[in-house]
Design a protein around this motif. Sequence first.
Motif, mmCIF file in Angstrom:
data_model
loop_
_atom_site.group_PDB
_atom_site.id
_atom_site.type_symbol
_atom_site.label_atom_id
_atom_site.label_comp_id
_atom_site.label_asym_id
_atom_site.label_seq_id
_atom_site.Cartn_x
_atom_site.Cartn_y
_atom_site.Cartn_z
ATOM 1 N N ILE A 162 45.212 63.582 73.942
ATOM 2 C CA ILE A 162 44.620 62.568 74.018
ATOM 3 C C ILE A 162 45.668 61.464 74.541
ATOM 4 C CG2 ILE A 162 43.751 60.635 72.427
ATOM 5 C CD1 ILE A 162 42.666 62.426 70.639
ATOM 6 N N GLY A 163 45.106 60.777 75.488
ATOM 7 C CA GLY A 163 45.877 59.989 76.474
ATOM 8 C C GLY A 163 47.352 60.644 76.724
ATOM 9 N N PRO A 164 48.234 60.106 76.555
ATOM 10 C CA PRO A 164 49.795 60.809 76.707
ATOM 11 C C PRO A 164 50.051 61.654 75.749
ATOM 12 C CG PRO A 164 50.149 58.578 75.990
ATOM 13 C CD PRO A 164 48.641 58.833 76.016
ATOM 14 N N HIS A 165 49.535 61.900 74.562
ATOM 15 C CA HIS A 165 49.928 62.732 73.671
ATOM 16 C C HIS A 165 49.310 64.163 73.617
ATOM 17 C CE1 HIS A 165 51.580 59.150 71.797
ATOM 18 N NE2 HIS A 165 50.278 58.363 71.880
ATOM 19 N N ARG A 166 50.346 65.049 74.043
ATOM 20 C CA ARG A 166 49.798 66.517 74.193
ATOM 21 C C ARG A 166 50.337 67.450 72.908
ATOM 22 N NH1 ARG A 166 51.820 64.404 78.995
ATOM 23 N NH2 ARG A 166 50.446 64.878 80.749
ATOM 24 N N TYR A 196 46.711 56.459 66.613
ATOM 25 C CA TYR A 196 46.867 56.065 68.130
ATOM 26 C C TYR A 196 45.398 55.730 68.338
ATOM 27 C CZ TYR A 196 46.499 56.546 72.996
ATOM 28 O OH TYR A 196 46.570 56.271 74.652
ATOM 29 N N LEU A 197 44.330 56.516 68.063
ATOM 30 C CA LEU A 197 42.955 56.495 68.484
ATOM 31 C C LEU A 197 42.212 55.154 67.607
ATOM 32 C CD1 LEU A 197 40.852 57.477 70.139
ATOM 33 C CD2 LEU A 197 40.138 59.283 68.630
ATOM 34 N N ASP A 198 42.889 54.635 66.449
ATOM 35 C CA ASP A 198 42.401 53.652 65.684
ATOM 36 C C ASP A 198 42.795 52.370 66.541
ATOM 37 O OD1 ASP A 198 40.953 54.321 63.439
ATOM 38 O OD2 ASP A 198 42.851 54.741 62.260
ATOM 39 N N GLU A 199 44.140 52.318 67.055
ATOM 40 C CA GLU A 199 44.499 51.125 67.856
ATOM 41 C C GLU A 199 43.623 51.056 69.234
ATOM 42 O OE1 GLU A 199 48.455 51.986 69.117
ATOM 43 O OE2 GLU A 199 49.163 51.717 66.940
ATOM 44 N N VAL A 200 43.026 52.271 69.797
ATOM 45 C CA VAL A 200 42.170 52.063 71.092
ATOM 46 C C VAL A 200 41.083 51.508 70.482
ATOM 47 C CG1 VAL A 200 41.125 53.683 72.440
ATOM 48 C CG2 VAL A 200 43.571 54.202 72.074
ATOM 49 N N ARG A 201 40.366 52.157 69.473
ATOM 50 C CA ARG A 201 39.093 51.760 69.058
ATOM 51 C C ARG A 201 39.017 50.263 68.660
ATOM 52 N NH1 ARG A 201 37.088 51.462 63.649
ATOM 53 N NH2 ARG A 201 39.175 52.382 62.960
ATOM 54 N N SER A 206 38.907 52.638 75.367
ATOM 55 C CA SER A 206 38.535 53.896 75.194
ATOM 56 C C SER A 206 39.891 54.646 75.997
ATOM 57 C CB SER A 206 37.518 54.201 76.179
ATOM 58 O OG SER A 206 37.212 53.993 77.231
ATOM 59 N N ILE A 207 39.683 56.058 75.652
ATOM 60 C CA ILE A 207 41.057 56.784 76.191
ATOM 61 C C ILE A 207 40.582 58.258 76.693
ATOM 62 C CG2 ILE A 207 41.698 57.674 73.921
ATOM 63 C CD1 ILE A 207 44.094 56.506 76.670
ATOM 64 N N GLY A 208 41.010 58.988 77.507
ATOM 65 C CA GLY A 208 40.622 60.051 78.170
ATOM 66 C C GLY A 208 41.458 61.313 77.251
ATOM 67 N N GLY A 327 27.398 47.717 72.221
ATOM 68 C CA GLY A 327 26.525 48.933 71.695
ATOM 69 C C GLY A 327 27.554 49.472 70.728
ATOM 70 N N ARG A 328 26.967 50.854 70.587
ATOM 71 C CA ARG A 328 27.763 51.833 69.814
ATOM 72 C C ARG A 328 28.338 52.958 70.598
ATOM 73 N NH1 ARG A 328 22.632 52.851 65.857
ATOM 74 N NH2 ARG A 328 21.846 53.160 68.139
ATOM 75 N N HIS A 329 29.805 53.131 70.891
ATOM 76 C CA HIS A 329 30.152 54.319 71.790
ATOM 77 C C HIS A 329 31.425 54.950 71.182
ATOM 78 C CE1 HIS A 329 27.635 52.108 74.662
ATOM 79 N NE2 HIS A 329 27.828 50.996 74.364
ATOM 80 N N ASP A 330 31.798 56.039 72.030
ATOM 81 C CA ASP A 330 32.826 56.767 71.450
ATOM 82 C C ASP A 330 34.083 56.094 71.964
ATOM 83 O OD1 ASP A 330 31.776 59.492 70.456
ATOM 84 O OD2 ASP A 330 30.304 58.633 71.748
ATOM 85 N N PRO A 331 35.131 55.966 71.356
ATOM 86 C CA PRO A 331 36.444 55.564 72.043
ATOM 87 C C PRO A 331 37.097 56.761 72.752
ATOM 88 C CG PRO A 331 36.715 55.664 69.664
ATOM 89 C CD PRO A 331 35.126 55.877 69.912
ATOM 90 N N CYS A 332 36.666 57.910 72.511
ATOM 91 C CA CYS A 332 37.091 59.024 73.115
ATOM 92 C C CYS A 332 36.211 60.157 73.202
ATOM 93 C CB CYS A 332 38.339 59.686 72.600
ATOM 94 S SG CYS A 332 39.056 60.989 73.356
#
Length: 361
Positions: A162-166, A196-201, A206-208, A327-332
């Motif tokens: 997720i993002g830079p985290h492998r 990390y995803l909480d921060e993005v959200r 969003s993040i790849g 609207g309602r969207h996925d952060p990832c």
Amino acid sequence: MSHNTFGHLFRVTTWGESHGPAIGCVVDGCPPLLPLTEADIQPWLDQRKPGGSRFVTQRRESDAARILSGVFDDGAGPVTTGAPISILIENEDQRSKDYGEIARAYRPGHADYAYQTKYGVRDHRGGGRSSARETASRVAAGAVARRVLGDGVKIRAGVVQIGPHRIAPEAVDFDAVRDNPLFAASAAVVPAWEAYLDEVRKAGSSIGAVVALEVTGVPAGWGAPIYGKLDAELAAALMSINAAKGVEIGAGFEAAELTGEENADEMRLDLNKLPVFLSNKAGGVLGGISTGQPVTARVAFKPTSSILTLRQTITRDGHETDLRTKGRHDPCVALRAVPVVEAMAACVLADALLRHRAQVG
């Protein structure tokens, strides 16, 4: 609109839009006498459906599958008849008002402009046909494909980056995927990834991410050496998933850094004089034909462009403007793509099985 169908002998057609009354699929070419009920389909749809955690869109859909055709109970339980299998999934929680601002403005990074240019008309409600809502139909079709493949073929996928985290390759654990809300292929990374995803959200961004796939139980011989390469068809199927931007088979792009000695999967014989590969850089496919090793792939998903930050764009009327996507969207989006990756692999492999059987018996 063309190209709503894929596959050769095992053929899948999907239909419907994100905010229409329903979506669904028609599976043609499924062999007869395979046990199949809605209960066989539902667990896979439940993995993909929205609203399952704070890390995905909060749109509420039961994604309840209804089999409309192609299955009949002749007294010993419902089985496939060989006729086309039609599956219906009703849309229940559309909120089209969230998309009013994009009716005439193109969302940067989305397919809005390309759709309008090609067709001259665009369903702006949730993206219409281009919405990832369509992938629920693929998951339903994948459930049918798993019946064709049988229990001997095991298909597993999980998020490995997720993002830079492998997750290190040696630490990947597909058994952990269903036990955490991130579909992460390692329990150890979940706390840090959640933070990390909480921060993005919370930032409205969003993040790849990258999803890894592993299929075991595929025998040697599926696929064809020229235009029916198993890895090529798998890559095409995975690239057709919304937001997919790259696919690797086996070592993938890493192979460009290897020497011939490092890349070649050496072979020996086991105690029963059967071939054993000492590595799997090929990802279970050589010359377009399966080798009997695990079939492996990785799919890179871009970050969704549905974000709250203002982005520069233009309107259908020829004006410049700034736009944020409400609207309602996925952060990832890659999280809920995991069951979609598995489903597309199942459909490709079911098709490969039937074509192999047709050619060599």
